[in-house]
Design a protein around this motif. Structure first.
Motif, PDB file in Angstrom:
ATOM      1  N   LEU A 156       0.810  -1.218   0.000  1.00  0.00           N
ATOM      2  CA  LEU A 156       0.000   0.000   0.000  1.00  0.00           C
ATOM      3  C   LEU A 156       0.844   1.269   0.000  1.00  0.00           C
ATOM      4  N   SER A 157       2.145   1.113   0.227  1.00  0.00           N
ATOM      5  CA  SER A 157       2.990   2.301   0.410  1.00  0.00           C
ATOM      6  C   SER A 157       3.071   3.167  -0.842  1.00  0.00           C
ATOM      7  N   SER A 158       2.851   2.577  -2.010  1.00  0.00           N
ATOM      8  CA  SER A 158       3.010   3.346  -3.243  1.00  0.00           C
ATOM      9  C   SER A 158       1.727   4.030  -3.704  1.00  0.00           C
ATOM     10  N   ILE A 159       0.593   3.743  -3.054  1.00  0.00           N
ATOM     11  CA  ILE A 159      -0.692   4.264  -3.516  1.00  0.00           C
ATOM     12  C   ILE A 159      -0.680   5.790  -3.623  1.00  0.00           C
ATOM     13  N   SER A 160      -0.135   6.456  -2.608  1.00  0.00           N
ATOM     14  CA  SER A 160      -0.194   7.920  -2.584  1.00  0.00           C
ATOM     15  C   SER A 160       0.545   8.532  -3.767  1.00  0.00           C
ATOM     16  N   THR A 161       1.543   7.825  -4.305  1.00  0.00           N
ATOM     17  CA  THR A 161       2.301   8.379  -5.437  1.00  0.00           C
ATOM     18  C   THR A 161       1.488   8.344  -6.731  1.00  0.00           C
ATOM     19  N   TYR A 162       0.459   7.501  -6.779  1.00  0.00           N
ATOM     20  CA  TYR A 162      -0.365   7.392  -7.984  1.00  0.00           C
ATOM     21  C   TYR A 162      -1.596   8.292  -7.939  1.00  0.00           C
ATOM     22  N   LEU A 163      -1.919   8.762  -6.733  1.00  0.00           N
ATOM     23  CA  LEU A 163      -3.173   9.486  -6.579  1.00  0.00           C
ATOM     24  C   LEU A 163      -2.969  10.994  -6.606  1.00  0.00           C
ATOM     25  N   ASN A 164      -3.608  11.637  -7.545  1.00  0.00           N
ATOM     26  CA  ASN A 164      -3.674  13.091  -7.560  1.00  0.00           C
ATOM     27  C   ASN A 164      -5.146  13.472  -7.739  1.00  0.00           C
ATOM     28  N   GLU A 165      -5.402  14.742  -7.890  1.00  0.00           N
ATOM     29  CA  GLU A 165      -6.795  15.181  -7.966  1.00  0.00           C
ATOM     30  C   GLU A 165      -7.526  14.543  -9.145  1.00  0.00           C
ATOM     31  N   GLU A 166      -6.842  14.504 -10.284  1.00  0.00           N
ATOM     32  CA  GLU A 166      -7.477  13.952 -11.484  1.00  0.00           C
ATOM     33  C   GLU A 166      -7.817  12.467 -11.302  1.00  0.00           C
ATOM     34  N   THR A 167      -6.857  11.717 -10.728  1.00  0.00           N
ATOM     35  CA  THR A 167      -7.096  10.286 -10.510  1.00  0.00           C
ATOM     36  C   THR A 167      -8.187  10.060  -9.471  1.00  0.00           C
ATOM     37  N   ALA A 168      -8.203  10.889  -8.435  1.00  0.00           N
ATOM     38  CA  ALA A 168      -9.234  10.742  -7.399  1.00  0.00           C
ATOM     39  C   ALA A 168     -10.628  10.937  -7.989  1.00  0.00           C
ATOM     40  N   ILE A 169     -10.760  11.945  -8.846  1.00  0.00           N
ATOM     41  CA  ILE A 169     -12.075  12.184  -9.491  1.00  0.00           C
ATOM     42  C   ILE A 169     -12.462  10.965 -10.333  1.00  0.00           C
ATOM     43  N   ARG A 170     -11.489  10.402 -11.027  1.00  0.00           N
ATOM     44  CA  ARG A 170     -11.769   9.206 -11.843  1.00  0.00           C
ATOM     45  C   ARG A 170     -12.172   8.041 -10.946  1.00  0.00           C
ATOM     46  N   TRP A 171     -11.470   7.878  -9.827  1.00  0.00           N
ATOM     47  CA  TRP A 171     -11.812   6.796  -8.890  1.00  0.00           C
ATOM     48  C   TRP A 171     -13.258   6.942  -8.405  1.00  0.00           C
ATOM     49  N   ILE A 172     -13.632   8.163  -8.065  1.00  0.00           N
ATOM     50  CA  ILE A 172     -15.001   8.392  -7.576  1.00  0.00           C
ATOM     51  C   ILE A 172     -16.015   7.996  -8.652  1.00  0.00           C
ATOM     52  N   ASP A 173     -15.770   8.461  -9.878  1.00  0.00           N
ATOM     53  CA  ASP A 173     -16.705   8.163 -10.974  1.00  0.00           C
ATOM     54  C   ASP A 173     -16.810   6.658 -11.222  1.00  0.00           C
ATOM     55  N   GLU A 174     -15.666   5.986 -11.240  1.00  0.00           N
ATOM     56  CA  GLU A 174     -15.667   4.562 -11.572  1.00  0.00           C
ATOM     57  C   GLU A 174     -16.210   3.709 -10.423  1.00  0.00           C
ATOM     58  N   ALA A 175     -15.943   4.116  -9.189  1.00  0.00           N
ATOM     59  CA  ALA A 175     -16.528   3.394  -8.043  1.00  0.00           C
ATOM     60  C   ALA A 175     -18.043   3.557  -8.052  1.00  0.00           C
ATOM     61  N   PHE A 176     -18.468   4.756  -8.375  1.00  0.00           N
ATOM     62  CA  PHE A 176     -19.905   5.051  -8.415  1.00  0.00           C
ATOM     63  C   PHE A 176     -20.624   4.134  -9.398  1.00  0.00           C
ATOM     64  N   SER A 177     -19.967   3.836 -10.514  1.00  0.00           N
ATOM     65  CA  SER A 177     -20.623   3.049 -11.566  1.00  0.00           C
ATOM     66  C   SER A 177     -20.190   1.583 -11.577  1.00  0.00           C
ATOM     67  N   PHE A 178     -19.563   1.132 -10.484  1.00  0.00           N
ATOM     68  CA  PHE A 178     -19.170  -0.286 -10.353  1.00  0.00           C
ATOM     69  C   PHE A 178     -18.272  -0.746 -11.507  1.00  0.00           C
ATOM     70  N   ASN A 179     -17.339   0.079 -11.924  1.00  0.00           N
ATOM     71  CA  ASN A 179     -16.502  -0.273 -13.074  1.00  0.00           C
ATOM     72  C   ASN A 179     -15.321  -1.141 -12.629  1.00  0.00           C
ATOM     73  N   HIS A 180     -15.594  -2.428 -12.485  1.00  0.00           N
ATOM     74  CA  HIS A 180     -14.557  -3.358 -12.020  1.00  0.00           C
ATOM     75  C   HIS A 180     -13.393  -3.417 -13.013  1.00  0.00           C
ATOM     76  N   LEU A 181     -13.697  -3.309 -14.292  1.00  0.00           N
ATOM     77  CA  LEU A 181     -12.646  -3.426 -15.307  1.00  0.00           C
ATOM     78  C   LEU A 181     -11.637  -2.288 -15.194  1.00  0.00           C
ATOM     79  N   TYR A 182     -12.119  -1.077 -14.920  1.00  0.00           N
ATOM     80  CA  TYR A 182     -11.204   0.060 -14.773  1.00  0.00           C
ATOM     81  C   TYR A 182     -10.234  -0.197 -13.620  1.00  0.00           C
TER      82      TYR A 182
END
Length: 266
Positions: A83-109
């Motif tokens: 889990l130590s590397s997660i923060s290096t991948y997450l920025n505002e743009e990625t967080a917004i994408r995560w929210i959208d994809e979690a909202f729509s159950f996008n397992h493939l993403y």
């Protein structure tokens, strides 16, 4: 009585996460969630959250991801390096994408994100889903008074999660609970939540030897199932999230017998 097949350590972790989500929810401004319920759309099965304007605070979302990471490592130190590397991948743009994809159950993403960054497949979606839930739960609280029933097959009328859990309350009333957003609504005792079948010949119940408070409602038309727990037997009723977790043995039984959490008619 049959006890949950989930380990005590995992139950303790989930309880800690539920506690965190309650704390996070208190940090949210009620005005960040503005329901705009369209009765016609909801009647057609569109979940209320999809009709709601939610102003996500990305800094909070990222902070919660860090807190989930810390909690996971606290309960399982072996996850630390993963889990130590997660923060290096997450920025505002990625967080917004995560929210959208979690909202729509996008397992493939999320599977693709995990593969791209060398993470275990479950990690990105688990983190995003866990941090999204306080917003969904607050949405459910704001619209609960308008949630009286669900459209069979459309899932939770608030967040769209497939229906899988019900309780028996009062004089035997069947109440469906969503473990994701914690919305609840009444349902007919003999009705398949997946396809609407009400035929007593094809809507049946499986019982578990040694478990007097649980049953599994199955439908021979769509091969779907839901778990029904008689919560009148509890002194202190667990939250829907924990009730779902503690009854996971019923999911195993249903699936071993050929039924699915999302029914489908051929």
């Amino acid at each position: 009585m049959i006890k949950s097949v989930v380990s005590k350590e995992y139950q303790d972790l989930q309880k800690e996460i539920v506690k965190l989500q309650e704390q996070w929810k208190l940090q949210l401004d009620l005005e960040t969630i503005k329901p705009n319920l369209d009765k016609a759309a909801m009647t057609a099965g569109v979940p209320a959250a999809a009709l709601t304007a939610i102003n996500f605070e990305i800094s909070l979302f990222l902070q919660w991801i860090e807190e989930i990471n810390a909690t996971l490592v606290k309960f399982n130190p072996e996850l630390g390096p993963k889990l130590s590397s997660i923060s290096t991948y997450l920025n505002e743009e990625t967080a917004i994408r995560w929210i959208d994809e979690a909202f729509s159950f996008n397992h493939l993403y999320f599977a693709s994100f995990a593969e791209e960054h060398g993470l275990e497949e479950w990690i990105p979606q688990f983190l995003a889903e866990t941090a999204l839930r306080p917003y969904l739960q607050l949405t459910a609280e704001k619209v609960q008074h308008d949630i009286n029933h669900a459209v069979p097959g459309a899932g939770c009328p608030v967040c769209g999660e497939p229906v899988r859990l019900a309780s028996l309350e009062g004089e035997g009333k069947k109440v469906i609970h969503c473990p994701r957003c914690l919305a609840h609504w009444n349902a007919k005792r003999l009705e398949c939540s997946h396809c609407g079948n009400e035929d007593h010949k094809t809507v049946q119940f499986l019982t578990i030897e040694g478990d007097a408070i649980s049953q599994i409602q199955v439908c021979e038309e769509c091969k779907g199932y839901i778990k029904i727990i008689d919560t009148r037997q509890y002194i202190t009723k667990p939250s829907a999230a924990l009730l779902d977790l503690n009854s996971i043995h019923l999911d195993f039984v249903a699936q071993e017998n050929g039924y699915n959490s999302v029914g489908t008619k051929s």
